[in-house]
Design a protein around this motif. Structure first.
Motif: not given
Length: 157
Positions: A83-86, A90-92, A100-103
């Motif tokens: 769930p966290l990866a999904a 989605f947010l990225s 780049p920074l967020l992922s």
């Protein structure tokens, strides 16, 4: 985290000292809980030993408890990671301008959350392995109950 303890007399099973076999099994399984995809199937190793063990009640309980601990770790890690990866994926995608920074931040967060679960399980495994080396049956709170239920199945009677 560790409940009541029960002491056993030193004995052997299949010609080997039971305490050494259990200690090695706990440590190998604790190591497997840190290997990225092996942590989802680390519970199979103690399950195999549980099928093979017929002589020692001490070894049977410790195998069943370790199987329960490794299975709980796999389930919790899977529930944390997927769930966290999904959510982070989605947010990225929604925030493309800082992608780049967020992922990298999201990947690090998922890795740390999953590693925390493995670290807790490894610490509990090491504590139980140290007690098993002295022929002390240490019950890990949730894993001990799962081990008891596993032993009541007709396959292991």
């Amino acid at each position: 985290m560790i409940e009541n303890e029960k002491r056993f007399r030193p004995h052997t099973s299949h010609g080997k000292p039971v305490n050494t076999m259990i200690m090695v099994l706990y440590l190998v399984t604790a190591f497997l809980m840190f290997v990225p995809y092996a942590k989802y199937v680390a519970w199979v190793l103690p399950l195999v030993f549980l099928f093979l063990e017929k002589e020692s009640d001490f070894a049977r309980f410790m195998d069943a408890q370790l199987c329960g601990l490794a299975f709980c770790t796999a389930v919790v890690s899977f529930v944390v990671e997927v769930p966290l990866a999904a959510l982070f994926t989605f947010l990225s995608r929604q925030l493309l301008f800082i992608l780049p920074l967020l992922s990298d931040f999201f990947r690090l967060t998922v890795t740390l959350a999953s590693s925390a679960v493995s670290i807790i399980a490894a610490v509990l495994s090491i504590m139980a392995a140290m007690r098993a080396n002295q022929y002390i049956q240490a019950r890990i709170i949730l894993a001990g109950k799962l081990g008891d239920r596993l032993l009541t199945l007709s396959w292991f009677q």
